[in-house]
Design an enzyme around this catalytic site. Structure first.
Site, PDB file in Angstrom:
ATOM      1  N   GLY A 174       0.842  -1.168   0.040  1.00 58.94           N
ATOM      2  CA  GLY A 174      -0.033   0.085  -0.176  1.00 58.94           C
ATOM      3  C   GLY A 174       0.915   1.297  -0.015  1.00 58.94           C
ATOM      4  O   GLY A 174       1.867   1.441   0.703  1.00 58.94           O
ATOM      5  N   ARG A 178       1.007  -5.421  -5.068  1.00 62.31           N
ATOM      6  CA  ARG A 178       1.300  -6.269  -4.192  1.00 62.31           C
ATOM      7  C   ARG A 178       1.303  -7.619  -5.407  1.00 62.31           C
ATOM      8  O   ARG A 178       0.114  -8.035  -5.743  1.00 62.31           O
ATOM      9  CB  ARG A 178      -0.138  -6.742  -3.394  1.00 62.31           C
ATOM     10  CG  ARG A 178      -0.169  -5.275  -2.505  1.00 62.31           C
ATOM     11  CD  ARG A 178      -1.068  -5.559  -1.348  1.00 62.31           C
ATOM     12  NE  ARG A 178      -1.379  -4.654  -0.316  1.00 62.31           N
ATOM     13  CZ  ARG A 178      -2.132  -3.789  -0.324  1.00 62.31           C
ATOM     14  NH1 ARG A 178      -3.091  -3.710  -1.084  1.00 62.31           N
ATOM     15  NH2 ARG A 178      -1.981  -2.683   0.891  1.00 62.31           N
ATOM     16  N   ASP A 194       5.455  -4.809   6.074  1.00 61.77           N
ATOM     17  CA  ASP A 194       6.119  -6.145   6.173  1.00 61.77           C
ATOM     18  C   ASP A 194       5.839  -7.032   5.166  1.00 61.77           C
ATOM     19  O   ASP A 194       6.780  -8.099   4.977  1.00 61.77           O
ATOM     20  CB  ASP A 194       5.390  -6.818   7.650  1.00 61.77           C
ATOM     21  CG  ASP A 194       4.081  -6.928   7.694  1.00 61.77           C
ATOM     22  OD1 ASP A 194       3.357  -6.571   6.592  1.00 61.77           O
ATOM     23  OD2 ASP A 194       3.556  -7.347   8.770  1.00 61.77           O
ATOM     24  N   THR A 218       4.215   2.816   5.608  1.00 62.89           N
ATOM     25  CA  THR A 218       2.997   2.345   5.570  1.00 62.89           C
ATOM     26  C   THR A 218       2.314   3.215   6.478  1.00 62.89           C
ATOM     27  O   THR A 218       2.838   3.842   7.503  1.00 62.89           O
ATOM     28  CB  THR A 218       2.952   1.034   6.209  1.00 62.89           C
ATOM     29  OG1 THR A 218       1.473   0.694   6.462  1.00 62.89           O
ATOM     30  CG2 THR A 218       3.694   0.670   7.158  1.00 62.89           C
ATOM     31  N   ASP A 247       0.168   2.598   8.484  1.00 69.55           N
ATOM     32  CA  ASP A 247      -0.331   1.647   9.949  1.00 69.55           C
ATOM     33  C   ASP A 247       0.559   1.718  11.004  1.00 69.55           C
ATOM     34  O   ASP A 247       0.038   1.259  12.177  1.00 69.55           O
ATOM     35  CB  ASP A 247      -0.493   0.285   9.297  1.00 69.55           C
ATOM     36  CG  ASP A 247      -1.461   0.073   8.268  1.00 69.55           C
ATOM     37  OD1 ASP A 247      -2.150   0.926   7.892  1.00 69.55           O
ATOM     38  OD2 ASP A 247      -1.436  -1.175   7.528  1.00 69.55           O
ATOM     39  N   ASP A 251       2.761  -0.193  11.897  1.00 67.50           N
ATOM     40  CA  ASP A 251       2.742  -1.573  12.629  1.00 67.50           C
ATOM     41  C   ASP A 251       4.119  -2.177  12.357  1.00 67.50           C
ATOM     42  O   ASP A 251       4.031  -3.687  12.263  1.00 67.50           O
ATOM     43  CB  ASP A 251       1.395  -2.332  12.049  1.00 67.50           C
ATOM     44  CG  ASP A 251       1.789  -2.457  10.484  1.00 67.50           C
ATOM     45  OD1 ASP A 251       2.592  -1.803   9.848  1.00 67.50           O
ATOM     46  OD2 ASP A 251       0.908  -3.421   9.990  1.00 67.50           O
ATOM     47  N   ARG A 291      -5.354  -1.861   9.295  1.00 69.78           N
ATOM     48  CA  ARG A 291      -5.195  -3.237   9.176  1.00 69.78           C
ATOM     49  C   ARG A 291      -5.440  -3.926  10.652  1.00 69.78           C
ATOM     50  O   ARG A 291      -6.472  -3.650  11.185  1.00 69.78           O
ATOM     51  CB  ARG A 291      -3.909  -3.870   8.216  1.00 69.78           C
ATOM     52  CG  ARG A 291      -4.265  -4.963   7.584  1.00 69.78           C
ATOM     53  CD  ARG A 291      -2.936  -5.381   7.003  1.00 69.78           C
ATOM     54  NE  ARG A 291      -2.647  -4.457   6.100  1.00 69.78           N
ATOM     55  CZ  ARG A 291      -2.993  -4.887   4.536  1.00 69.78           C
ATOM     56  NH1 ARG A 291      -3.760  -5.935   4.346  1.00 69.78           N
ATOM     57  NH2 ARG A 291      -2.584  -3.861   3.706  1.00 69.78           N
TER      58      ARG A 291
HETATM   59  O1  F6P Z   1      -1.576  -1.077   4.988  1.00 63.40           O
HETATM   60  C1  F6P Z   1      -2.045   0.151   4.588  1.00 63.40           C
HETATM   61  C2  F6P Z   1      -3.740   0.040   4.418  1.00 63.40           C
HETATM   62  O2  F6P Z   1      -4.047   1.282   4.024  1.00 63.40           O
HETATM   63  C3  F6P Z   1      -4.462  -0.461   5.876  1.00 63.40           C
HETATM   64  O3  F6P Z   1      -4.659   0.386   6.512  1.00 63.40           O
HETATM   65  C4  F6P Z   1      -5.762  -1.070   4.804  1.00 63.40           C
HETATM   66  O4  F6P Z   1      -6.322  -1.828   5.343  1.00 63.40           O
HETATM   67  C5  F6P Z   1      -5.105  -1.600   3.455  1.00 63.40           C
HETATM   68  O5  F6P Z   1      -4.012  -0.875   3.352  1.00 63.40           O
HETATM   69  C6  F6P Z   1      -6.108  -1.167   2.397  1.00 63.40           C
HETATM   70  O6  F6P Z   1      -5.507  -1.743   1.357  1.00 63.40           O
HETATM   71  P1  F6P Z   1      -5.990  -1.527  -0.083  1.00 63.40           P
HETATM   72  O7  F6P Z   1      -4.864  -0.826  -0.761  1.00 63.40           O
HETATM   73  O8  F6P Z   1      -5.983  -2.906  -0.697  1.00 63.40           O
HETATM   74  O9  F6P Z   1      -7.271  -0.983  -0.074  1.00 63.40           O
END
Ligand code: F6P
Length: 324
Positions: free
Chosen positions: A11, A72, A103, A125, A127, A129, A171
């Site tokens: 992300g 991804r 991660d 990120t 998050d 985390d 997340r």
């Molecule tokens: O990891 C970053 C994040 O924005 C999380 O907070 C969220 O759950 C997820 O990515 C959303 O991912 P996507 O890019 O698949 O919408």
């Protein structure tokens, strides 16, 4: 080391561009040629990369997203995917890769390290985390975005004496909810790391409203509960009107804060230093305001915990003691 590559993966997060800029310029400063890989590992295995000059990373520091794009990849974790990536790296004589991401991206980096490529991760990120750093790039900007929303929603919530529920990203991590809740004066913060009891939340809100509060703000981390379910439960149990806002991807964009730009610049440059200093299978982070290098084996196997003292502080700030 004469040639390194930079990629962003997973992300996106505000500040990734500042990290790309720092890595590219520090590497050029150190006498290296730098390749920018597009679309993370997906682009790496297809050889989607180009030389980046000093001026190619000008005018990007203030921009959200990532100029290198991101993805991804499902193919890279396979041995065939790694073979393809190795072919692209070795034919260009690239010896080191800076990987900006979370991660999942670092697990990919470990695979490259096992194949003999020197890798250094940069935690990017929203998050927050990642083990091995006090802050990840993008977290501060995301919190400021949530805070801006809380401030605006509070205005209308006060006018109507409503309970507002704001669901935020993260997340499995409650960091965004906790930090934004603390800074935004929320009545309650619901995070995945700490069990919650909606009857308790409801009682606290009723007591607060009865003692003169004009609104109640509940910040819910997406990994803990669904905002709309919490809203419905609280509407029924408190008897007050509730409104729910799911902030979503607005939290991932926007111009990075000064904090994120400085963090990204320090860590992007430090990742290059680490590679040129012979480190591999490592991540650079900020620990106690100093750059720290941690093995990726530690980073991906340890969970970054929530600061429980901040959670307790937030709860104290939101508890009005009623004189009996
Ligand atoms: O990891 C970053 C994040 O924005 C999380 O907070 C969220 O759950 C997820 O990515 C959303 O991912 P996507 O890019 O698949 O919408």
């Amino acid at each position: 080391m004469k040639r390194i590559a930079v990629l962003t993966s997973g992300g996106d997060a505000p500040g990734m561009n500042a990290a790309i800029r720092a890595a590219v310029r520090k590497a050029i400063h150190g006498g290296c040629e730098v390749f920018g890989v597009e679309y993370g590992y997906t682009g790496l295995l297809k050889g989607q990369m180009k030389i980046m000059r000093y001026e190619d990373v000008g005018n990007i520091m203030q921009r959200g997203g990532t100029i290198l794009k991101t993805a991804r990849s499902t193919q890279f974790p396979t041995p065939e995917g790694q073979d393809m990536a190795m072919r692209e790296l070795t034919r260009r004589e690239i010896e080191g890769v800076v990987i900006i991401g979370g991660d999942g991206s670092f697990r990919g980096a470990q695979l490259l390290a096992k194949r003999g490529i020197k890798v250094c991760g940069v935690p990017g990120t929203i998050d927050n985390d990642i083990f091995g750093t006090d802050y990840t790039i993008g977290f501060d900007t995301a919190c400021n975005t949530v805070l801006d929303a809380i401030n605006k929603i509070r205005d209308t919530a006060s006018s109507h004496k409503r309970i507002v529920i704001i669901e935020v990203m993260g997340r499995d991590s409650g960091w965004i909810a906790l930090a934004a809740g603390l800074a935004g004066g929320a009545e309650f913060v619901i995070v995945p790391e700490i069990p919650h009891d909606l009857d308790f939340v409801s009682d606290k809100i009723i007591r607060g409203m009865n003692s003169g509060k004009e609104h109640s703000i509940v910040v819910v981390a997406e990994g803990a509960a669904h905002g709309f379910e919490v809203g419905e439960r609280l509407r029924v149990s408190t008897g007050y009107d509730t409104r729910v806002t799911v902030l979503g991807h607005i939290q991932r964009g926007g111009s990075p804060s000064a904090f994120d730009r400085i963090l990204a610049t320090r860590l992007g440059a430090a990742a290059v230093d680490a590679l040129l200093g012979g480190e591999t299978n490592a991540m650079v982070g900020l620990v106690g305001n100093q750059v720290a290098v941690t093995s990726l084996d530690v980073v991906v196997n340890q969970k970054r915990g929530l600061d429980v003292s901040l959670y307790e502080l937030e709860a104290i700030m939101a508890t009005r003691l009623v004189k009996t």
